[in-house]
Scaffold this motif. Structure first.
Motif, PDB file in Angstrom:
ATOM      1  N   ARG A 155       0.818  -1.218   0.000  1.00  0.00           N
ATOM      2  CA  ARG A 155       0.000   0.000   0.000  1.00  0.00           C
ATOM      3  C   ARG A 155       0.852   1.267   0.000  1.00  0.00           C
ATOM      4  NH1 ARG A 155      -4.704  -0.019  -1.923  1.00  0.00           N
ATOM      5  NH2 ARG A 155      -5.015   1.968  -0.835  1.00  0.00           N
ATOM      6  N   ALA A 156       1.979   1.229   0.726  1.00  0.00           N
ATOM      7  CA  ALA A 156       2.817   2.428   0.847  1.00  0.00           C
ATOM      8  C   ALA A 156       3.343   2.900  -0.506  1.00  0.00           C
ATOM      9  CB  ALA A 156       3.978   2.158   1.796  1.00  0.00           C
ATOM     10  N   LEU A 157       3.619   1.962  -1.383  1.00  0.00           N
ATOM     11  CA  LEU A 157       4.169   2.318  -2.693  1.00  0.00           C
ATOM     12  C   LEU A 157       3.154   3.030  -3.580  1.00  0.00           C
ATOM     13  CD1 LEU A 157       6.174  -0.985  -3.333  1.00  0.00           C
ATOM     14  CD2 LEU A 157       7.102   1.250  -2.691  1.00  0.00           C
ATOM     15  N   LYS A 158       1.898   3.033  -3.173  1.00  0.00           N
ATOM     16  CA  LYS A 158       0.852   3.711  -3.932  1.00  0.00           C
ATOM     17  C   LYS A 158       0.543   5.100  -3.368  1.00  0.00           C
ATOM     18  CE  LYS A 158      -1.364  -0.629  -5.317  1.00  0.00           C
ATOM     19  NZ  LYS A 158      -2.619  -1.414  -5.360  1.00  0.00           N
ATOM     20  N   ASN A 159       1.342   5.541  -2.398  1.00  0.00           N
ATOM     21  CA  ASN A 159       1.101   6.827  -1.741  1.00  0.00           C
ATOM     22  C   ASN A 159       2.275   7.774  -1.933  1.00  0.00           C
ATOM     23  OD1 ASN A 159      -1.475   6.659   0.266  1.00  0.00           O
ATOM     24  ND2 ASN A 159      -0.566   4.642  -0.010  1.00  0.00           N
ATOM     25  N   ASN A 160       1.989   9.085  -1.728  1.00  0.00           N
ATOM     26  CA  ASN A 160       3.042  10.097  -1.795  1.00  0.00           C
ATOM     27  C   ASN A 160       3.789  10.232  -0.483  1.00  0.00           C
ATOM     28  OD1 ASN A 160       0.301  11.612  -3.114  1.00  0.00           O
ATOM     29  ND2 ASN A 160       1.999  11.175  -4.497  1.00  0.00           N
ATOM     30  N   VAL A 161       3.061   9.968   0.606  1.00  0.00           N
ATOM     31  CA  VAL A 161       3.619  10.176   1.942  1.00  0.00           C
ATOM     32  C   VAL A 161       3.360   8.936   2.789  1.00  0.00           C
ATOM     33  CG1 VAL A 161       3.581  11.604   4.027  1.00  0.00           C
ATOM     34  CG2 VAL A 161       3.199  12.667   1.783  1.00  0.00           C
ATOM     35  N   LEU A 162       4.394   8.470   3.474  1.00  0.00           N
ATOM     36  CA  LEU A 162       4.262   7.370   4.427  1.00  0.00           C
ATOM     37  C   LEU A 162       4.633   7.902   5.805  1.00  0.00           C
ATOM     38  CD1 LEU A 162       3.895   4.372   5.194  1.00  0.00           C
ATOM     39  CD2 LEU A 162       6.330   4.051   4.669  1.00  0.00           C
ATOM     40  N   ILE A 163       3.706   7.793   6.753  1.00  0.00           N
ATOM     41  CA  ILE A 163       3.963   8.244   8.123  1.00  0.00           C
ATOM     42  C   ILE A 163       4.109   7.016   9.011  1.00  0.00           C
ATOM     43  CG2 ILE A 163       3.138   9.623  10.063  1.00  0.00           C
ATOM     44  CD1 ILE A 163       1.432  11.224   8.103  1.00  0.00           C
ATOM     45  N   LEU A 164       5.244   6.916   9.674  1.00  0.00           N
ATOM     46  CA  LEU A 164       5.522   5.812  10.599  1.00  0.00           C
ATOM     47  C   LEU A 164       5.238   6.284  12.018  1.00  0.00           C
ATOM     48  CD1 LEU A 164       8.953   4.646   9.097  1.00  0.00           C
ATOM     49  CD2 LEU A 164       6.680   3.717   8.588  1.00  0.00           C
ATOM     50  N   GLY A 165       4.293   5.640  12.680  1.00  0.00           N
ATOM     51  CA  GLY A 165       3.886   6.078  14.009  1.00  0.00           C
ATOM     52  C   GLY A 165       4.832   5.690  15.126  1.00  0.00           C
ATOM     53  N   HIS A 166       5.843   4.896  14.813  1.00  0.00           N
ATOM     54  CA  HIS A 166       6.800   4.455  15.837  1.00  0.00           C
ATOM     55  C   HIS A 166       8.072   4.005  15.144  1.00  0.00           C
ATOM     56  CE1 HIS A 166       8.457   2.319  19.319  1.00  0.00           C
ATOM     57  NE2 HIS A 166       7.553   2.920  20.064  1.00  0.00           N
ATOM     58  N   ILE A 167       9.209   4.192  15.791  1.00  0.00           N
ATOM     59  CA  ILE A 167      10.490   3.804  15.197  1.00  0.00           C
ATOM     60  C   ILE A 167      10.612   2.287  15.018  1.00  0.00           C
ATOM     61  CG2 ILE A 167      11.804   3.604  17.345  1.00  0.00           C
ATOM     62  CD1 ILE A 167      14.105   5.117  15.811  1.00  0.00           C
ATOM     63  N   ASN A 168       9.790   1.512  15.740  1.00  0.00           N
ATOM     64  CA  ASN A 168       9.801   0.068  15.554  1.00  0.00           C
ATOM     65  C   ASN A 168       9.299  -0.357  14.174  1.00  0.00           C
ATOM     66  OD1 ASN A 168      10.845  -0.323  18.083  1.00  0.00           O
ATOM     67  ND2 ASN A 168       8.960  -1.070  19.009  1.00  0.00           N
ATOM     68  N   LEU A 169       8.732   0.579  13.425  1.00  0.00           N
ATOM     69  CA  LEU A 169       8.285   0.307  12.058  1.00  0.00           C
ATOM     70  C   LEU A 169       9.349   0.719  11.040  1.00  0.00           C
ATOM     71  CD1 LEU A 169       4.618   1.595  12.517  1.00  0.00           C
ATOM     72  CD2 LEU A 169       5.367  -0.789  12.433  1.00  0.00           C
ATOM     73  N   ALA A 170      10.562   0.886  11.520  1.00  0.00           N
ATOM     74  CA  ALA A 170      11.659   1.395  10.688  1.00  0.00           C
ATOM     75  C   ALA A 170      11.885   0.590   9.419  1.00  0.00           C
ATOM     76  CB  ALA A 170      12.949   1.454  11.502  1.00  0.00           C
ATOM     77  N   LEU A 171      11.838  -0.733   9.520  1.00  0.00           N
ATOM     78  CA  LEU A 171      12.154  -1.582   8.371  1.00  0.00           C
ATOM     79  C   LEU A 171      11.243  -1.281   7.183  1.00  0.00           C
ATOM     80  CD1 LEU A 171      13.689  -3.898   7.045  1.00  0.00           C
ATOM     81  CD2 LEU A 171      12.083  -5.497   8.128  1.00  0.00           C
ATOM     82  N   ILE A 172       9.978  -1.066   7.454  1.00  0.00           N
ATOM     83  CA  ILE A 172       9.034  -0.771   6.369  1.00  0.00           C
ATOM     84  C   ILE A 172       9.435   0.516   5.664  1.00  0.00           C
ATOM     85  CG2 ILE A 172       6.626  -0.260   5.796  1.00  0.00           C
ATOM     86  CD1 ILE A 172       5.841  -1.944   8.264  1.00  0.00           C
TER      87      ILE A 172
END
Length: 369
Positions: free
Chosen positions: A77-94
């Motif tokens: 899904r992220a590749l279909k968006n202009n902006v990706l917001i990560l709500g926590h640093i534990n999601l760093a890999l994505i």
């Protein structure tokens, strides 16, 4: 119009500061989408469902704790968006994988507190460097990232404070609720100190042990009894430690270990108190401080963490050295001896600084710039 995906861990399946931030963030994204400024969607690793007061169901997908499916779907899904917001640093890999596959996706990382204060390594270090923007919830968090991760470009760290939940019902009557006076056996002329926090045996930085240590001395100098309500979920080890502290400092008669406070009684517990006190040392921001102020309550906090932002450098409350028993005692004395509090003034000031509309407008300016 920017298409935005917000990835987060929890908002509605747990109660805590980050979860409160996430729910308000979802509400702001939803309203900005409805108003036509952005087109935002959200995915949670752990929340099975969304509270539709905060985000429309059609804009949400939950993964019930299935981390593998969450990561795979999030990447898709992220590749279909202009902006990706990560709500926590534990999601760093994505974020790192998205940046590698599609470099023009704008990555925003939200930095809350202790999870980013130390020197980061591995994926966590990379996302600090590769994120286009970092939202730090306080100046203190920004400072700690800069101190311990000097490779991070300072100008990309933007201050984005927490807010009062838009469904937090601001009181207009500041009288103490009679049913709580009766429940806790508190007489109307007695005063109440309040702390609301998680009581964890692995943390021990909230400062309530320092408050317990001063209760007997405060009461010896007061005509009327001073009660201390210590509210929040506790584990068995911390329950035992707090009870031992009460006995050690002759504070058993003054302290009431309340446990978890239900949402429907939260505001009434703020109204029951005369002063909110939590001289913590590791707050990323401290939503409880601004909630207390919104209920017209005097606040005492520590001056060595994000609490400084919540109290606007002391303009909204009293900041003390959390390691100084003398400073805490003096601050408590002054607060308890103050004859009248302008409850409405405190409420108005905190809403001017941290009200939801202010928060949403700031987010709009950051996202639509």
């Amino acid at each position: 119009m920017k298409k935005i995906l917000f990835l987060y861990l929890k908002a509605f399946s747990f109660t805590g500061g980050i979860e409160k931030f996430n729910s308000c963030f979802l509400k702001a994204l939803h309203e900005l989408s409805v108003d036509g400024f952005i087109d935002a969607r959200a995915m949670s690793m752990y929340d099975p469902l969304v509270n539709e007061k905060y985000l429309a169901k059609k804009r949400f997908k939950g993964f019930y704790g299935n981390r593998l499916f969450f990561v795979i779907y999030a990447l898709h899904r992220a590749l279909k968006n202009n902006v990706l917001i990560l709500g926590h640093i534990n999601l760093a890999l994505i974020g790192i994988l998205v940046k590698k596959i599609k470099p023009n996706v704008h990555i925003i990382l939200i930095a809350h507190g202790i999870e980013v204060w130390d020197k980061q390594t591995g994926y966590r270090s990379k996302i600090l460097e590769q994120a286009d923007t970092i939202f730090a919830v306080s100046s203190f968090t920004k400072q700690k990232i800069n101190e311990n991760n000097p490779s991070v470009i300072l100008t990309k760290i933007k201050i984005f404070h927490n807010t009062i939940d838009p469904y937090f019902k601001l009181p207009s009557n500041f009288n103490k609720p009679n049913y709580l006076l009766e429940r806790y056996n508190i007489k109307p002329q007695e005063q109440v100190l309040l702390t609301i926090t998680r009581l964890s045996s692995t943390e021990k930085y909230k400062g309530y042990d320092n408050t317990i240590a001063l209760l007997d001395k405060l009461n010896q100098q007061s005509e009327n009894k001073i009660n201390y309500l210590l509210c929040g979920k506790y584990d068995a080890l911390e329950f035992k430690r707090v009870n031992e502290l009460e006995q050690k400092f002759n504070a058993t008669h003054y302290t009431k270990l309340v446990g978890f406070v239900k949402d429907e009684e939260l505001i009434d517990h703020y109204l029951l108190a005369d002063t909110f006190v939590m001289p913590s040392k590791k707050e990323g921001f401290g939503i409880v401080f601004i909630e207390a102020l919104a209920c017209g309550l005097k606040v005492i906090a520590g001056n060595k963490d994000g609490s400084v932002d919540a109290l606007q450098n002391g303009n909204l409350g009293t900041l003390i050295d959390p390691d100084s028993s003398a400073e805490l005692f003096l601050a408590l004395q002054l607060a308890l001896n103050e004859k009248e509090t302008n409850n409405l003034f405190l409420q108005q000031k905190v809403m001017e600084a941290f009200g939801f509309n202010v928060y949403k407008e700031k987010l709009k300016n950051y996202l639509c710039a």
